[in-house]
Motif scaffolding. Sequence first.
Motif, PDB file in Angstrom:
ATOM      1  N   GLN A   1       1.801  10.731  -5.156  1.00 17.36           N
ATOM      2  CA  GLN A   1       0.155  10.436  -4.876  1.00 17.36           C
ATOM      3  C   GLN A   1      -0.076   9.109  -5.098  1.00 17.36           C
ATOM      4  O   GLN A   1       0.131   8.458  -6.056  1.00 17.36           O
ATOM      5  CB  GLN A   1      -0.598  11.282  -5.823  1.00 17.36           C
ATOM      6  N   VAL A   2      -0.729   8.405  -4.042  1.00 19.67           N
ATOM      7  CA  VAL A   2      -0.796   6.992  -4.172  1.00 19.67           C
ATOM      8  C   VAL A   2      -2.603   6.953  -4.141  1.00 19.67           C
ATOM      9  O   VAL A   2      -2.795   7.591  -3.120  1.00 19.67           O
ATOM     10  CB  VAL A   2      -0.052   6.175  -2.933  1.00 19.67           C
ATOM     11  N   GLN A   3      -3.010   6.197  -4.684  1.00 24.48           N
ATOM     12  CA  GLN A   3      -4.487   6.015  -4.381  1.00 24.48           C
ATOM     13  C   GLN A   3      -4.735   4.417  -4.453  1.00 24.48           C
ATOM     14  O   GLN A   3      -4.177   3.730  -5.213  1.00 24.48           O
ATOM     15  CB  GLN A   3      -5.456   6.492  -5.689  1.00 24.48           C
ATOM     16  N   LEU A   4      -5.530   3.948  -3.409  1.00 28.13           N
ATOM     17  CA  LEU A   4      -6.191   2.656  -3.347  1.00 28.13           C
ATOM     18  C   LEU A   4      -7.626   2.990  -3.655  1.00 28.13           C
ATOM     19  O   LEU A   4      -8.410   3.688  -3.002  1.00 28.13           O
ATOM     20  CB  LEU A   4      -5.981   2.303  -1.919  1.00 28.13           C
ATOM     21  N   VAL A   5      -8.038   2.227  -4.822  1.00 29.95           N
ATOM     22  CA  VAL A   5      -9.651   2.363  -5.106  1.00 29.95           C
ATOM     23  C   VAL A   5     -10.337   0.925  -4.921  1.00 29.95           C
ATOM     24  O   VAL A   5      -9.858   0.023  -5.590  1.00 29.95           O
ATOM     25  CB  VAL A   5      -9.864   3.031  -6.472  1.00 29.95           C
ATOM     26  N   GLU A   6     -11.383   0.878  -3.904  1.00 28.90           N
ATOM     27  CA  GLU A   6     -12.101  -0.454  -3.793  1.00 28.90           C
ATOM     28  C   GLU A   6     -13.271  -0.430  -4.915  1.00 28.90           C
ATOM     29  O   GLU A   6     -13.894   0.616  -5.138  1.00 28.90           O
ATOM     30  CB  GLU A   6     -12.524  -0.810  -2.572  1.00 28.90           C
ATOM     31  N   SER A   7     -13.598  -1.617  -5.267  1.00 26.18           N
ATOM     32  CA  SER A   7     -14.887  -1.824  -6.096  1.00 26.18           C
ATOM     33  C   SER A   7     -15.381  -3.295  -5.778  1.00 26.18           C
ATOM     34  O   SER A   7     -14.595  -4.157  -5.211  1.00 26.18           O
ATOM     35  CB  SER A   7     -14.584  -1.684  -7.498  1.00 26.18           C
ATOM     36  N   GLY A   8     -16.674  -3.489  -6.386  1.00 23.50           N
ATOM     37  CA  GLY A   8     -17.286  -4.668  -6.108  1.00 23.50           C
ATOM     38  C   GLY A   8     -18.147  -4.880  -4.854  1.00 23.50           C
ATOM     39  O   GLY A   8     -18.674  -6.042  -4.994  1.00 23.50           O
ATOM     40  N   GLY A   9     -18.267  -4.104  -4.125  1.00 25.88           N
ATOM     41  CA  GLY A   9     -19.258  -4.047  -3.028  1.00 25.88           C
ATOM     42  C   GLY A   9     -20.822  -3.933  -3.596  1.00 25.88           C
ATOM     43  O   GLY A   9     -20.926  -3.814  -4.724  1.00 25.88           O
ATOM     44  N   GLY A  10     -21.526  -4.394  -2.766  1.00 29.34           N
ATOM     45  CA  GLY A  10     -22.961  -4.499  -3.039  1.00 29.34           C
ATOM     46  C   GLY A  10     -24.134  -5.361  -2.082  1.00 29.34           C
ATOM     47  O   GLY A  10     -23.465  -5.533  -0.761  1.00 29.34           O
ATOM     48  N   LEU A  11     -25.141  -5.355  -2.384  1.00 29.26           N
ATOM     49  CA  LEU A  11     -26.253  -6.016  -1.884  1.00 29.26           C
ATOM     50  C   LEU A  11     -26.234  -7.626  -2.344  1.00 29.26           C
ATOM     51  O   LEU A  11     -26.195  -7.874  -3.584  1.00 29.26           O
ATOM     52  CB  LEU A  11     -27.662  -5.515  -1.911  1.00 29.26           C
TER      53      LEU A  11
ATOM     54  N   ALA B   1      -7.337  -1.498  -6.375  1.00 30.53           N
ATOM     55  CA  ALA B   1      -6.356  -1.136  -7.324  1.00 30.53           C
ATOM     56  C   ALA B   1      -5.435  -0.116  -6.737  1.00 30.53           C
ATOM     57  O   ALA B   1      -6.024   1.071  -6.295  1.00 30.53           O
ATOM     58  CB  ALA B   1      -7.135  -0.748  -8.518  1.00 30.53           C
ATOM     59  N   ALA B   2      -4.185  -0.405  -6.745  1.00 29.79           N
ATOM     60  CA  ALA B   2      -3.396   0.670  -6.406  1.00 29.79           C
ATOM     61  C   ALA B   2      -2.517   1.356  -7.339  1.00 29.79           C
ATOM     62  O   ALA B   2      -2.194   0.698  -8.302  1.00 29.79           O
ATOM     63  CB  ALA B   2      -2.071   0.127  -5.557  1.00 29.79           C
ATOM     64  N   SER B   3      -2.605   2.615  -7.390  1.00 33.13           N
ATOM     65  CA  SER B   3      -1.800   3.486  -8.383  1.00 33.13           C
ATOM     66  C   SER B   3      -1.205   4.688  -7.985  1.00 33.13           C
ATOM     67  O   SER B   3      -1.438   5.101  -6.759  1.00 33.13           O
ATOM     68  CB  SER B   3      -3.021   4.058  -9.440  1.00 33.13           C
ATOM     69  N   GLY B   4      -0.572   5.243  -8.782  1.00 37.08           N
ATOM     70  CA  GLY B   4       0.436   6.341  -8.390  1.00 37.08           C
ATOM     71  C   GLY B   4       1.799   6.163  -8.491  1.00 37.08           C
ATOM     72  O   GLY B   4       2.321   4.984  -9.200  1.00 37.08           O
ATOM     73  N   ASN B   5       2.570   6.559  -7.660  1.00 35.40           N
ATOM     74  CA  ASN B   5       3.924   6.921  -7.699  1.00 35.40           C
ATOM     75  C   ASN B   5       4.456   5.586  -6.881  1.00 35.40           C
ATOM     76  O   ASN B   5       5.260   5.934  -5.890  1.00 35.40           O
ATOM     77  CB  ASN B   5       4.699   7.979  -7.181  1.00 35.40           C
ATOM     78  N   ILE B   6       4.147   4.436  -7.011  1.00 37.85           N
ATOM     79  CA  ILE B   6       4.533   3.233  -6.182  1.00 37.85           C
ATOM     80  C   ILE B   6       5.724   2.599  -6.688  1.00 37.85           C
ATOM     81  O   ILE B   6       6.186   2.249  -7.892  1.00 37.85           O
ATOM     82  CB  ILE B   6       3.324   2.148  -6.369  1.00 37.85           C
ATOM     83  N   HIS B   7       6.390   2.399  -5.609  1.00 40.34           N
ATOM     84  CA  HIS B   7       8.020   1.789  -5.896  1.00 40.34           C
ATOM     85  C   HIS B   7       7.809   0.170  -5.545  1.00 40.34           C
ATOM     86  O   HIS B   7       8.123  -0.614  -6.329  1.00 40.34           O
ATOM     87  CB  HIS B   7       8.959   2.627  -4.927  1.00 40.34           C
ATOM     88  N   THR B   8       7.382   0.056  -4.289  1.00 40.54           N
ATOM     89  CA  THR B   8       7.280  -1.337  -3.955  1.00 40.54           C
ATOM     90  C   THR B   8       6.173  -1.620  -2.864  1.00 40.54           C
ATOM     91  O   THR B   8       5.803  -0.663  -1.968  1.00 40.54           O
ATOM     92  CB  THR B   8       8.486  -1.719  -3.095  1.00 40.54           C
ATOM     93  N   ILE B   9       5.581  -2.607  -3.153  1.00 40.18           N
ATOM     94  CA  ILE B   9       4.331  -2.928  -2.266  1.00 40.18           C
ATOM     95  C   ILE B   9       4.661  -4.018  -1.314  1.00 40.18           C
ATOM     96  O   ILE B   9       5.041  -5.256  -2.055  1.00 40.18           O
ATOM     97  CB  ILE B   9       2.918  -3.131  -2.918  1.00 40.18           C
ATOM     98  N   TYR B  10       4.637  -3.731  -0.028  1.00 35.57           N
ATOM     99  CA  TYR B  10       5.195  -4.855   0.771  1.00 35.57           C
ATOM    100  C   TYR B  10       4.020  -5.918   1.550  1.00 35.57           C
ATOM    101  O   TYR B  10       4.115  -6.928   1.399  1.00 35.57           O
ATOM    102  CB  TYR B  10       5.945  -4.205   2.123  1.00 35.57           C
ATOM    103  N   VAL B  11       2.714  -5.162   1.801  1.00 33.09           N
ATOM    104  CA  VAL B  11       1.622  -6.058   2.232  1.00 33.09           C
ATOM    105  C   VAL B  11       0.463  -5.177   1.749  1.00 33.09           C
ATOM    106  O   VAL B  11       0.208  -4.144   1.738  1.00 33.09           O
ATOM    107  CB  VAL B  11       1.800  -6.335   3.594  1.00 33.09           C
ATOM    108  N   MET B  12      -0.551  -6.021   1.314  1.00 34.75           N
ATOM    109  CA  MET B  12      -1.969  -5.513   1.287  1.00 34.75           C
ATOM    110  C   MET B  12      -2.948  -6.163   2.233  1.00 34.75           C
ATOM    111  O   MET B  12      -2.936  -7.614   2.412  1.00 34.75           O
ATOM    112  CB  MET B  12      -2.400  -5.816  -0.265  1.00 34.75           C
ATOM    113  N   ARG B  13      -3.750  -5.418   2.790  1.00 31.73           N
ATOM    114  CA  ARG B  13      -4.767  -5.982   3.451  1.00 31.73           C
ATOM    115  C   ARG B  13      -6.087  -5.538   3.415  1.00 31.73           C
ATOM    116  O   ARG B  13      -6.357  -4.596   2.584  1.00 31.73           O
ATOM    117  CB  ARG B  13      -4.491  -5.548   4.908  1.00 31.73           C
TER     118      ARG B  13
END
Length: 121
Positions: free
Chosen positions: A1-11, A23-35
């Motif tokens: 299981q992999v989760q990506l959780v965003e935070s910091g939005g608002g008005l 924040a990416a969490s879970g059974n991660i081996h390698t992150i190649y790119v984030m967007r």
Amino acid sequence: QVQLVESGGGLVQPGGSLRLSCAASGNIHTIYVMRWYRQAPGKPREQVATITSGGSTNYADSVKGRFTISKDNAANTMYLQMNSLEPEDTAVYYCNSRLRTIYVLTPREFWGQGTQVTVSS
């Protein structure tokens, strides 16, 4: 299981700043790119900024000079510093990552649930 959780939005008022986190969490081996993507009401999803495993970055023309993407490799966390915000930046911002888990050799795309950014006076 992999989760990506965003935070910091608002008005925020026009001209203001916000900092988004993913924040990416879970059974991660390698992150190649984030967007970061965003989607405004009635519009298609738009790619905003990209950062590779090597730290190379790329931005949409509409945010160049105002937004900065960065990452903390140790924490598997990506950031988007947004300055000089405009009403046109109002959208749901999504985190995306192409990564490999420890169980599957083939890299896959994962998405966060999104965080709302509203720029208005």
